[in-house]
Design a protein around this motif. Structure first.
Motif, short mmCIF file in Angstrom:
data_model
loop_
_atom_site.label_atom_id
_atom_site.label_comp_id
_atom_site.label_asym_id
_atom_site.label_seq_id
_atom_site.Cartn_x
_atom_site.Cartn_y
_atom_site.Cartn_z
N ASP A 102 18.36 -19.86 -7.11
CA ASP A 102 19.05 -20.90 -7.88
C ASP A 102 20.46 -21.14 -7.38
O ASP A 102 21.07 -22.17 -7.71
CB ASP A 102 19.10 -20.51 -9.36
N ASN A 103 21.00 -20.21 -6.59
CA ASN A 103 22.35 -20.37 -6.05
C ASN A 103 22.37 -21.06 -4.69
O ASN A 103 23.43 -21.27 -4.12
CB ASN A 103 23.04 -19.01 -5.94
N VAL A 104 21.19 -21.40 -4.18
CA VAL A 104 21.09 -22.10 -2.90
C VAL A 104 20.99 -23.60 -3.17
O VAL A 104 20.12 -24.05 -3.91
CB VAL A 104 19.85 -21.63 -2.12
N ASN A 105 21.89 -24.36 -2.56
CA ASN A 105 21.91 -25.81 -2.75
C ASN A 105 21.76 -26.52 -1.41
O ASN A 105 22.64 -26.43 -0.55
CB ASN A 105 23.22 -26.24 -3.43
N ILE A 106 20.62 -27.21 -1.25
CA ILE A 106 20.34 -27.98 -0.04
C ILE A 106 19.94 -29.38 -0.47
O ILE A 106 19.14 -29.55 -1.40
CB ILE A 106 19.22 -27.33 0.79
N LEU A 107 20.50 -30.37 0.18
CA LEU A 107 20.18 -31.76 -0.16
C LEU A 107 18.68 -32.02 -0.03
O LEU A 107 18.03 -31.51 0.89
CB LEU A 107 20.96 -32.72 0.75
N ASP A 108 18.15 -32.82 -0.94
CA ASP A 108 16.72 -33.15 -0.95
C ASP A 108 16.49 -34.47 -0.23
O ASP A 108 16.75 -35.54 -0.78
CB ASP A 108 16.22 -33.23 -2.40
N GLY A 109 16.01 -34.38 1.00
CA GLY A 109 15.77 -35.59 1.80
C GLY A 109 14.55 -36.36 1.37
O GLY A 109 14.25 -37.42 1.95
N ASN A 110 13.83 -35.86 0.36
CA ASN A 110 12.65 -36.55 -0.14
C ASN A 110 12.84 -37.02 -1.58
O ASN A 110 11.87 -37.36 -2.26
CB ASN A 110 11.43 -35.62 -0.06
N ALA A 111 14.08 -37.02 -2.04
CA ALA A 111 14.37 -37.47 -3.40
C ALA A 111 13.97 -38.93 -3.57
O ALA A 111 14.07 -39.73 -2.63
CB ALA A 111 15.85 -37.28 -3.70
N GLU A 112 13.53 -39.27 -4.76
CA GLU A 112 13.12 -40.66 -5.03
C GLU A 112 14.28 -41.62 -4.89
O GLU A 112 14.14 -42.73 -4.40
CB GLU A 112 12.52 -40.74 -6.44
N ASN A 113 15.46 -41.18 -5.34
CA ASN A 113 16.67 -41.99 -5.22
C ASN A 113 17.67 -41.20 -4.38
O ASN A 113 18.33 -40.28 -4.88
CB ASN A 113 17.24 -42.30 -6.61
#
Length: 311
Positions: A102-113
């Motif tokens: 939960d402490n790992v934050n990576i951008l989601d390149g498959n996000a709907e928006n």
């Protein structure tokens, strides 16, 4: 700005890893006060991650109270794709240490928006108090993250169309097939990186020598986005000898002399990790420095001082 020069990639990796370890230990993070670390992908940090894993396995470092934010991610690439930055980070670092998922934050390149995903990422950084230390690598053209030449130096996390040269260069990771390389990415902005309380950049190899010279010896320029680091109050660059090939000799000597003064005259124990002087040594504690005088000069000096000057 501080420039630390080491002989090769391995020494650079060891130095920056030890620096990260000491910064985390000095910070003494807790659940209520975590250490927030910004991380890069690519070839530059692989050695760093190997060293951090080694520190963890040797019980020298824990990531239990560390929160991470990664710089970028491809758009449209599945998370489990071997070339996604999500896969890269778990393969090289996260699965080998005790960091909470939960402490790992990576951008989601498959996000709907995708735009909303970028806004969410910026909000998350602010919600944990900002990034304490942002580690970065650069490309041969001086770009940091996917902030390629021409990017605004005040840019924030956003969707970025990749330059053709970047797509071509990255095709080596996709079976040398340019059609397999994503055309877009999500990336933190230059402004996002520079907002961290400290920024440390890894620069190695002769192919990045021009970028380092632009960053160190010329002015801030949006065509070399890493040059924005000149404006940061706590900036550190760690490079190898090959990366200094385009620097002036006096520039290299200057930064090496600063490190020499700290280690041999002031004393490393009197200087903080970020270069701040904790205690100025007393004259008694300062090593005596004897200037080198060549044998040919000594008789001349003695003869001069024995001359019968008149008042």
């Amino acid at each position: 700005m501080r420039l630390i020069i080491r002989s090769d990639y391995d020494e650079v990796s060891e130095y920056i890893a030890t620096y990260v370890k000491n910064r985390i230990l000095e910070y003494n993070p807790t659940r209520e006060r975590p250490f927030v670390l910004g991380l890069p992908t690519g070839s530059s940090p692989v050695g760093l991650y190997k060293c951090l894993v080694k520190f963890y396995r040797n019980n020298e470092l824990s990531f239990k109270h560390v929160i991470t934010f990664n710089m970028d991610e491809y758009v449209g690439l599945p998370r489990d794709h071997p070339e996604s930055y999500h896969s890269f980070m778990w393969h090289h670092l996260f699965k080998h240490i005790d960091i909470a998922p939960d402490n790992v934050n990576i951008l989601d390149g498959n996000a709907e928006n995708l735009s909303e995903e970028c806004v969410r990422f910026e909000r998350k950084i602010k919600s944990v108090g900002g990034i304490e230390l942002f580690i970065g690598g650069i490309g041969p053209d001086g770009h940091i993250a996917f902030n390629e030449p021409g990017s605004s130096l005040t840019s924030r996390t956003r969707v970025k169309t990749l330059a053709y040269d970047t797509i071509l260069a990255n095709s080596r990771f996709f079976d040398n097939d340019i059609n397999k390389v994503p055309r877009m990415a999500l990336t933190v902005g230059v402004g996002t990186v520079m907002e961290a309380r400290e920024v440390a950049i890894i620069i190695t190899g002769a192919h990045k020598a021009i970028a380092l010279s632009k960053c160190i010896e010329e002015g801030v320029n949006h065509m070399w986005t890493v040059s924005a680091i000149q404006l940061h109050p706590k900036a550190l660059i760690v490079c190898d000898e090959d990366a200094t090939l385009e620097l002036h000799v006096k520039t290299v000597k200057y930064f090496k002399s600063i490190e020499h003064v700290i280690n041999n005259l002031i004393g490393a124990e009197n200087v903080g990790l970020q270069g701040n002087v904790k205690k100025y040594p007393t004259p008694e504690a300062t090593p005596e420095v004897t200037p080198e005088v060549t044998p040919e000069v000594t008789p001349i000096c003695e003869a001069f001082y024995n001359l019968p000057f008149k008042r």
